[in-house]
Design an enzyme around this catalytic site. Structure first.
Site, PDB file in Angstrom:
ATOM      1  N   GLU A  69       0.821  -1.218   0.000  1.00 39.92           N
ATOM      2  CA  GLU A  69       0.000   0.000   0.000  1.00 39.92           C
ATOM      3  C   GLU A  69       0.856   1.269   0.000  1.00 39.92           C
ATOM      4  O   GLU A  69       0.588   2.220  -0.729  1.00 39.92           O
ATOM      5  CB  GLU A  69      -0.955   0.012   1.199  1.00 39.92           C
ATOM      6  CG  GLU A  69      -2.149  -0.921   1.068  1.00 39.92           C
ATOM      7  CD  GLU A  69      -1.833  -2.353   1.484  1.00 39.92           C
ATOM      8  OE1 GLU A  69      -0.661  -2.633   1.837  1.00 39.92           O
ATOM      9  OE2 GLU A  69      -2.752  -3.203   1.464  1.00 39.92           O
ATOM     10  N   HIS A 138     -11.903  -4.445   8.854  1.00 41.10           N
ATOM     11  CA  HIS A 138     -12.397  -4.119   7.504  1.00 41.10           C
ATOM     12  C   HIS A 138     -13.628  -3.221   7.533  1.00 41.10           C
ATOM     13  O   HIS A 138     -14.307  -3.095   6.512  1.00 41.10           O
ATOM     14  CB  HIS A 138     -12.784  -5.387   6.739  1.00 41.10           C
ATOM     15  CG  HIS A 138     -11.640  -6.237   6.306  1.00 41.10           C
ATOM     16  ND1 HIS A 138     -10.908  -7.000   7.186  1.00 41.10           N
ATOM     17  CD2 HIS A 138     -11.084  -6.451   5.090  1.00 41.10           C
ATOM     18  CE1 HIS A 138      -9.966  -7.660   6.511  1.00 41.10           C
ATOM     19  NE2 HIS A 138     -10.044  -7.339   5.247  1.00 41.10           N
TER      20      HIS A 138
END
Lengths: 335, 330
Positions: A69, A138
């Site tokens: 990322e 999440h």
């Protein structure tokens, strides 16, 4: 069979498809645009947003990345500085924390730190929010955190028009723009003008005009808030619903105009209460409209808990229609 | 043209030029240290003292269109790349006439005109940027190379590994230059890395790599020529580990408790300026007058830079919040 113009001009579309159309349109309009992220190509996107785009635009412009990322977000910053218009997709806001260094320390600072010599015209899209029982890594709503950072803009498209229209405007912006897509909206369908185009990314929108109270919200909570407003209407409470659309900058003028009219406000924010965007908005109301208020400003936020897995606990942790309606009635002294 | 040939140019003029560039950095920074004690320069000040051969060996080989990404220890890179000493010094002062309008300071020298993408002060943070700059070049079929300087401390960061993998995977024209000065602030390489042979790590990512004596400017230049030539031919990344040493403290706040004075003295004797000067003298390639002339020229340039910085103006406080976002019509 002859069709009327009106029928031709409107399509049935999902939020997911609206985002995809926005990406496709941008790729067609500007050769500098490319999409980069984990599983955006062959897999079709974690939430299937980019499905089909690899076949249409090829692997250079629909660029699958390793699980890096910080690396690929930083690469997006560098590519933007060198004249490209990257769209970086981060799978969820939780994963974006692995790229926070590049978002905060690079993207948000470089224009200022370089004395205006370099800008970062980068768009970062990510999924946010709870409701799919994805538990505590999440499901969070950290867009309020990002809204804390000068140097970036933060958008929360809640409608099909905004899902379709905000991306191009964001890509035309000379500075980094983060777009938060609430996971509960991807399957939402509705009618959208076939020729829908870009929209402004600076103003809040009054989604439901009303006289009695201002309900201020954004993203996935917009639809819960509108439903709460319908419930309140059956009890003769006429709520105005404001969709912030842009979380940074905040459109103070629209918020304050509404509060000056209704004299009451409740903020609905899926972020945690402490240090939340709701707190910021509440404070701005106090700073700018204190003497207009007839009641304390109220808030409906997420409970202070990592989002749990089982449905009943997950739902209890986040704003819902009943909580919003109750908070509105409390502000009206009708609890 | 296929770029510079893989041969060092050992002409006297060239060698004197290398010497002068290194002395120019050294004396500029000596002055910066002095100005720091006078509180003209504030904040963090990280000096390149001892490492000059790396920037001087690599950067002059670049074309105008090539790009440079550096760290917070970047005064030398900025000067060699062509940022004027005046604007660098004014930046150290925090003045509006500095190369970053005074908003960056010592750690954040930027210059669009010379494709100098900054002084990045997050260790490892510049590597992903370099990958992105090179990616943009590749996608637009440009011929430029991005050179990314970083210290060996960055090797422990995830961004180092992510960036090497991305550059190799996507075959991007990046020259990674590791300035291995053996200490990440006060943490010795040997107590922070299981594998201390840094150039070997690049090989894991299938990146061509070599290690060079970073105290020998001629060796650095020769290696950089090979590296740049290879990148221009293959379009793929290359990794150069330059083994060097920092003579001074990490920053001006560092008491240097982590290393012996004797160690520093030993390295000083191997210093890049000392070494080249001794070699030139041994080969009768420099006259004492020439050295004096270099010192005098650099001294004059520094005096001018300081005068410029002293006289330069401050950014008005009313402009504090400018350049957070682009301004319409500017």
């Amino acid at each position: 069979m002859a069709q009327t113009a009106a029928q031709e001009d409107v399509v049935e579309i999902s939020y997911r498809e609206a985002v995809r159309e926005a990406i496709r349109d941008a790729l067609k309009r500007d050769q500098r645009v490319f999409l980069m992220g984990e599983d955006v190509g062959r897999y079709g996107g974690c939430y299937a947003v980019s499905k089909g785009l690899l076949a249409e635009f090829g692997p250079d412009r629909i660029r699958d990345t390793p699980l890096s990322e910080s690396g690929f977000t930083g690469a997006g910053v560098g590519a933007a500085m060198a004249g490209m218009r990257p769209i970086v997709e981060l799978m969820t806001v939780n994963f974006s924390l692995l790229a926070l260094d590049q978002i905060l320390n690079s993207a948000a600072t470089i224009r200022h730190m370089s004395g205006n010599q370099f800008g970062v015209p980068l768009v970062i899209r990510m999924a946010t929010g709870a409701g799919r029982q994805l538990a505590a890594q999440h499901s969070h709503s950290l867009e309020g955190w990002y809204a804390h950072i000068p140097g970036i803009k933060v958008l929360a498209p809640a409608t099909l028009e905004d899902a379709r229209g905000m991306l191009w405007t964001a890509l035309e912006d000379p500075d980094p723009v983060l777009i938060f897509e609430n996971v509960m909206l991807y399957n939402m369908t509705g009618r959208l003008a076939a020729n829908a185009e870009s929209v402004d990314i600076a103003r809040a929108a009054v989604r439901r005009p009303g006289q009695d109270i201002s309900l201020i919200t954004y993203g996935g909570s917009l639809w819960k808030t509108l439903e709460a407003a319908s419930t309140l209407a059956t009890e003769n409470i006429d709520a105005e619903v404001i969709d912030l659309r842009s979380l940074r900058p905040l459109d103070d003028a629209t918020i304050i105009a509404s509060v000056n009219k209704t004299r009451r406000a409740v903020i609905v924010d899926e972020g945690w209460r402490s240090g939340s965007l709701a707190a910021e908005i509440g404070m701005r109301i106090v700073e700018q409209a204190f003497w207009e208020l007839d009641a304390p400003v109220g808030r409906v936020c997420s409970e202070e808990v990592p989002i749990p897995y089982p449905r009943h606990l997950e739902q209890a942790a986040i704003p819902d229609v009943a909580k919003i309606a109750a908070a509105a009635k409390a502000a009206l002294g009708r609890a | 043209m296929s770029g510079p040939p893989d041969k060092p140019r050992l002409s006297r003029t060239h060698m004197l030029d290398l010497l002068k560039q290194m002395i120019r950095i050294r004396l500029f920074e000596d002055k910066c240290a002095e100005l720091y004690t006078q509180e003209k320069i504030r904040g963090f000040l990280h000096l390149y003292d001892g490492e000059e051969a790396v920037a001087v060996g690599v950067i002059p080989l670049l074309t105008k269109d090539d790009r440079v990404v550096a760290t917070y220890r970047e005064h030398g890179h900025a000067l060699v790349r062509g940022i004027s000493m005046k604007s660098a010094m004014a930046e150290m002062y925090g003045k509006r006439d500095g190369c970053s309008r005074g908003r960056g300071g010592s750690m954040h020298l930027f210059d669009r005109a010379t494709n100098f993408y900054g002084g990045n002060a997050i260790v490892g943070g510049g590597l992903p940027l370099a990958v992105g700059l090179a990616l943009a070049g590749r996608m637009r079929a440009e011929k430029n190379i991005t050179v990314c300087f970083f210290g060996e401390g960055a090797v422990a960061e995830g961004e180092f590994h992510e960036s090497l993998n991305l550059a190799a995977l996507w075959e991007l024209p990046v020259l990674f230059v590791c300035e291995n000065n053996l200490y990440a602030m006060g943490t010795a390489l040997a107590i922070s890395e299981a594998e201390t042979d840094i150039h070997a790590k690049a090989a894991c990512y299938r990146i061509a790599s070599e290690v060079v004596d970073g105290m020998d400017v001629v060796a650095v230049e020769a290696a950089a020529r090979r590296a740049l030539q290879t990148i221009r031919e293959t379009g793929k990344p290359y990794f150069l580990e330059c083994r060097t040493y920092r003579f001074r403290a990490h920053s001006m706040f560092d008491a240097q408790l982590y290393r012996d004075k004797a160690e520093v003295e030993m390295w000083r004797k191997k210093g890049p300026i000392e070494r080249l000067r001794a070699w030139l003298e041994a080969n009768h390639m420099i006259h004492p007058d020439e050295l004096a002339q270099i010192n005098a020229e650099v001294g004059a340039e520094i005096a001018e830079a300081v005068a410029f910085a002293e006289a330069a103006s401050w950014e008005p406080v009313e402009d504090l919040t400018r350049f957070v976002y682009a301004e319409a019509g500017r």
